[in-house]
Write a protein that holds these residues in place. Structure first.
Motif, PDB file in Angstrom:
ATOM      1  N   GLN A 334       0.831  -1.195   0.000  1.00 50.15           N
ATOM      2  CA  GLN A 334       0.000   0.000   0.000  1.00 50.15           C
ATOM      3  C   GLN A 334       0.869   1.250   0.000  1.00 50.15           C
ATOM      4  N   PRO A 335       0.396   2.350  -0.589  1.00 50.57           N
ATOM      5  CA  PRO A 335       1.147   3.609  -0.532  1.00 50.57           C
ATOM      6  C   PRO A 335       1.165   4.140   0.900  1.00 50.57           C
ATOM      7  N   VAL A 336       2.288   4.691   1.315  1.00 49.57           N
ATOM      8  CA  VAL A 336       2.421   5.184   2.680  1.00 49.57           C
ATOM      9  C   VAL A 336       3.089   6.558   2.670  1.00 49.57           C
ATOM     10  N   ALA A 337       2.700   7.373   3.641  1.00 46.05           N
ATOM     11  CA  ALA A 337       3.378   8.648   3.879  1.00 46.05           C
ATOM     12  C   ALA A 337       4.499   8.396   4.876  1.00 46.05           C
ATOM     13  N   ARG A 338       5.719   8.713   4.487  1.00 48.93           N
ATOM     14  CA  ARG A 338       6.891   8.433   5.309  1.00 48.93           C
ATOM     15  C   ARG A 338       7.424   9.762   5.836  1.00 48.93           C
ATOM     16  N   ARG A 339       7.106  10.063   7.072  1.00 51.58           N
ATOM     17  CA  ARG A 339       7.449  11.381   7.598  1.00 51.58           C
ATOM     18  C   ARG A 339       8.934  11.493   7.938  1.00 51.58           C
ATOM     19  N   ALA A 340       9.502  12.619   7.545  1.00 54.05           N
ATOM     20  CA  ALA A 340      10.874  12.980   7.885  1.00 54.05           C
ATOM     21  C   ALA A 340      10.996  14.480   7.716  1.00 54.05           C
ATOM     22  N   VAL A 341      11.851  15.094   8.523  1.00 53.26           N
ATOM     23  CA  VAL A 341      12.072  16.530   8.418  1.00 53.26           C
ATOM     24  C   VAL A 341      13.493  16.779   7.943  1.00 53.26           C
ATOM     25  N   GLY A 342      13.702  17.932   7.343  1.00 53.20           N
ATOM     26  CA  GLY A 342      15.037  18.304   6.902  1.00 53.20           C
ATOM     27  C   GLY A 342      15.350  17.891   5.486  1.00 53.20           C
ATOM     28  N   ARG A 343      16.622  17.818   5.179  1.00 54.99           N
ATOM     29  CA  ARG A 343      17.115  17.688   3.805  1.00 54.99           C
ATOM     30  C   ARG A 343      17.369  16.248   3.354  1.00 54.99           C
ATOM     31  N   LEU A 344      17.474  15.318   4.276  1.00 57.61           N
ATOM     32  CA  LEU A 344      17.912  13.968   3.908  1.00 57.61           C
ATOM     33  C   LEU A 344      16.779  13.034   3.537  1.00 57.61           C
ATOM     34  N   GLY A 345      15.563  13.344   3.929  1.00 59.37           N
ATOM     35  CA  GLY A 345      14.430  12.493   3.584  1.00 59.37           C
ATOM     36  C   GLY A 345      14.391  11.218   4.396  1.00 59.37           C
ATOM     37  N   PRO A 346      13.316  10.429   4.246  1.00 56.17           N
ATOM     38  CA  PRO A 346      13.189   9.192   5.015  1.00 56.17           C
ATOM     39  C   PRO A 346      14.234   8.161   4.598  1.00 56.17           C
ATOM     40  N   SER A 347      14.699   7.401   5.561  1.00 58.51           N
ATOM     41  CA  SER A 347      15.698   6.370   5.303  1.00 58.51           C
ATOM     42  C   SER A 347      15.062   5.176   4.601  1.00 58.51           C
ATOM     43  N   HIS A 348      15.919   4.312   4.080  1.00 57.76           N
ATOM     44  CA  HIS A 348      15.487   3.101   3.405  1.00 57.76           C
ATOM     45  C   HIS A 348      14.917   2.095   4.409  1.00 57.76           C
ATOM     46  N   ASP A 349      14.023   1.245   3.933  1.00 59.37           N
ATOM     47  CA  ASP A 349      13.496   0.157   4.765  1.00 59.37           C
ATOM     48  C   ASP A 349      14.457  -1.019   4.825  1.00 59.37           C
ATOM     49  N   VAL A 350      15.095  -1.335   3.714  1.00 57.96           N
ATOM     50  CA  VAL A 350      15.967  -2.507   3.621  1.00 57.96           C
ATOM     51  C   VAL A 350      17.388  -2.041   3.338  1.00 57.96           C
ATOM     52  N   CYS A 351      18.303  -2.392   4.220  1.00 59.71           N
ATOM     53  CA  CYS A 351      19.694  -1.974   4.055  1.00 59.71           C
ATOM     54  C   CYS A 351      20.346  -2.710   2.887  1.00 59.71           C
ATOM     55  N   PRO A 352      21.095  -2.012   2.036  1.00 62.21           N
ATOM     56  CA  PRO A 352      21.865  -2.695   0.996  1.00 62.21           C
ATOM     57  C   PRO A 352      22.870  -3.662   1.597  1.00 62.21           C
ATOM     58  N   LEU A 353      23.262  -4.652   0.812  1.00 60.57           N
ATOM     59  CA  LEU A 353      24.156  -5.690   1.322  1.00 60.57           C
ATOM     60  C   LEU A 353      25.490  -5.131   1.810  1.00 60.57           C
ATOM     61  N   ASP A 354      25.995  -4.074   1.157  1.00 65.45           N
ATOM     62  CA  ASP A 354      27.309  -3.541   1.507  1.00 65.45           C
ATOM     63  C   ASP A 354      27.221  -2.345   2.444  1.00 65.45           C
ATOM     64  N   CYS A 355      26.075  -2.130   3.050  1.00 68.45           N
ATOM     65  CA  CYS A 355      25.863  -0.984   3.933  1.00 68.45           C
ATOM     66  C   CYS A 355      26.502  -1.249   5.299  1.00 68.45           C
ATOM     67  N   CYS A 356      27.275  -0.300   5.830  1.00 64.42           N
ATOM     68  CA  CYS A 356      27.859  -0.396   7.172  1.00 64.42           C
ATOM     69  C   CYS A 356      28.558  -1.734   7.394  1.00 64.42           C
ATOM     70  N   PRO A 357      29.580  -2.073   6.612  1.00 62.30           N
ATOM     71  CA  PRO A 357      30.193  -3.406   6.696  1.00 62.30           C
ATOM     72  C   PRO A 357      30.828  -3.687   8.050  1.00 62.30           C
ATOM     73  N   ASN A 358      30.867  -4.966   8.388  1.00 58.07           N
ATOM     74  CA  ASN A 358      31.498  -5.426   9.610  1.00 58.07           C
ATOM     75  C   ASN A 358      33.015  -5.270   9.466  1.00 58.07           C
ATOM     76  N   PRO A 359      33.670  -4.501  10.361  1.00 58.50           N
ATOM     77  CA  PRO A 359      35.123  -4.293  10.229  1.00 58.50           C
ATOM     78  C   PRO A 359      35.946  -5.531  10.522  1.00 58.50           C
ATOM     79  N   TRP A 360      35.347  -6.578  11.114  1.00 59.98           N
ATOM     80  CA  TRP A 360      36.084  -7.796  11.449  1.00 59.98           C
ATOM     81  C   TRP A 360      35.790  -8.943  10.487  1.00 59.98           C
ATOM     82  N   GLY A 361      34.993  -8.698   9.465  1.00 63.32           N
ATOM     83  CA  GLY A 361      34.668  -9.752   8.517  1.00 63.32           C
ATOM     84  C   GLY A 361      33.185 -10.026   8.469  1.00 63.32           C
TER      85      GLY A 361
END
Length: 368
Positions: A334-361
């Motif tokens: 369903q369509p949803v209103a995703r509230r956020a203020v400022g310049r960056l907009g609402p964050s993603h629901d699903v993190c990309p695979l390479d997002c914030c990688p584990n520094p230890w492996g």
């Protein structure tokens, strides 16, 4: 467990049949402190001698971290808010590093018949330690519980949701008013968050640099809101606290106490410390700010107050319900209103695979 689809007036949490409040955890007595710190640092080769130094911070507060009691209050507030708004969704609580342990909570959820849970993490920003590590621990707990473990979807980052930003504006205004009247107009704002290794900051978020960018945006939003309420444009900076890594590893700077030195040297007379990196007044706030930073400011002759965190502000609690229903509707297509203020907009629901990688492996991580 969920509201009946035939009840058109009830909020619809489908496909979710539970909310999991996921937090860091903390010791609840002196005997818990060292085992807790070993849990936090497991696999990193940190000697007990170093952990004993950190343990003193907890022992000065009686060996009890405030975070578990704050989670209990948040848990009660969420349940009350859900009930008041007709949202029939059970709420569970699990921690990464202390009781109630996440694995035990997932096991209880499985026994209760929960199949798919939405997860609210008490960390608002993108980083390895603030997002992916929680998802890795979720995946590990699911593996430990086995095939009956519920599927768990983490809610999006909420750093720029009005339910987080608006209470921080009000709390900063209240802290300004706690300063001597003749010093308020000239007070500086020092926005603080947990320091992390620079390499982690650089790889945070889908395109890197999200950790600092998100905090800078919240600082700007809060400072702008304060100006709108008071009529004064207070100079501000983003600074860091609670560094725990070896001196050889570059971490985000400046440290809050070094920043207070710089402010005093520049002639500042007053400062408000605003802990935008935290959602409750846990140890890093009560000790690193209320004890170390405020004591340091007093020694410098710098008038200082500390703004409260959002805690169980009703707007913050309502935000959690809103995010749950937003994600549920999106999962239903369903369509949803995703509230956020400022310049960056609402964050993603699903993190990309390479997002914030584990520094230890690589470790498996639950879906965001």
């Amino acid at each position: 467990m969920s509201s009946s689809p035939s009840d058109a007036t009830a909020p619809d949490p489908r496909p979710y049949d539970a909310l999991l409040l996921l937090s860091f955890g903390g010791p609840e007595g002196p005997d818990d402190v060292m085992p807790f710190l070993r849990n936090v640092t497991r696999g990193r080769g940190i000697p007990d001698e170093r952990l004993a130094e950190v343990a003193q911070h907890y022992l000065r507060l009686g060996g009890v971290s405030p975070i578990n009691e704050q989670c209990r209050r948040l848990l009660a507030a969420i349940r009350a808010d859900f009930a008041a708004h007709g949202l029939d969704l059970p709420v569970y609580w699990g921690n990464r590093n202390w009781t109630p342990y996440l694995t035990d909570t997932l096991r209880q959820m499985a026994e209760d018949g929960v199949e798919r849970a939405i997860v609210f993490v008490t960390s608002a920003y993108a980083s390895y330690s603030g997002c992916r590590q929680y998802r890795e621990d979720l995946a590990a707990a699911q593996a430990a519980v086995g095939e009956r473990a519920p599927r768990c979807d983490k809610l999006r980052h909420y750093f720029n949701h009005p339910g987080f930003v608006e209470p921080m504006i009000d709390n900063t205004v209240a802290a300004l008013r706690a300063l001597p009247a003749d010093l308020r107009a000239g007070a500086r704002l020092a926005f603080t968050t947990h320091s992390i290794p620079i390499s982690w900051a650089e790889t945070s978020g889908p395109e890197g640099g999200a950790y600092v960018a998100q905090h800078l945006e919240v600082a700007r939003l809060v400072a702008t809101g304060v100006q709108e309420r008071t009529g004064v444009a207070h100079p501000w900076e983003l600074v860091y606290q609670s560094r725990s890594g070896p001196p050889s590893q570059p971490w985000l700077e400046p440290d809050i106490c070094d920043h207070l030195d710089a402010l005093r040297s520049a002639g500042a007379a007053a400062v408000v410390i605003v802990p935008i990196g935290f959602v409750s007044d846990h140890l890093e706030v009560r000790y690193d700010l209320d004890t170390e930073a405020l004591d340091h400011a007093a020694k410098l002759g710098l008038a200082a107050t500390r703004a409260a965190t959002v805690g169980v502000d009703p707007r913050f609690v309502a935000m959690i319900r809103e995010l749950v229903l937003e994600r549920a509707a999106a999962e239903r297509g369903q369509p949803v209103a995703r509230r956020a203020v400022g310049r960056l907009g609402p964050s993603h629901d699903v993190c990309p695979l390479d997002c914030c990688p584990n520094p230890w492996g690589h470790r498996p991580a639950a879906k965001a």
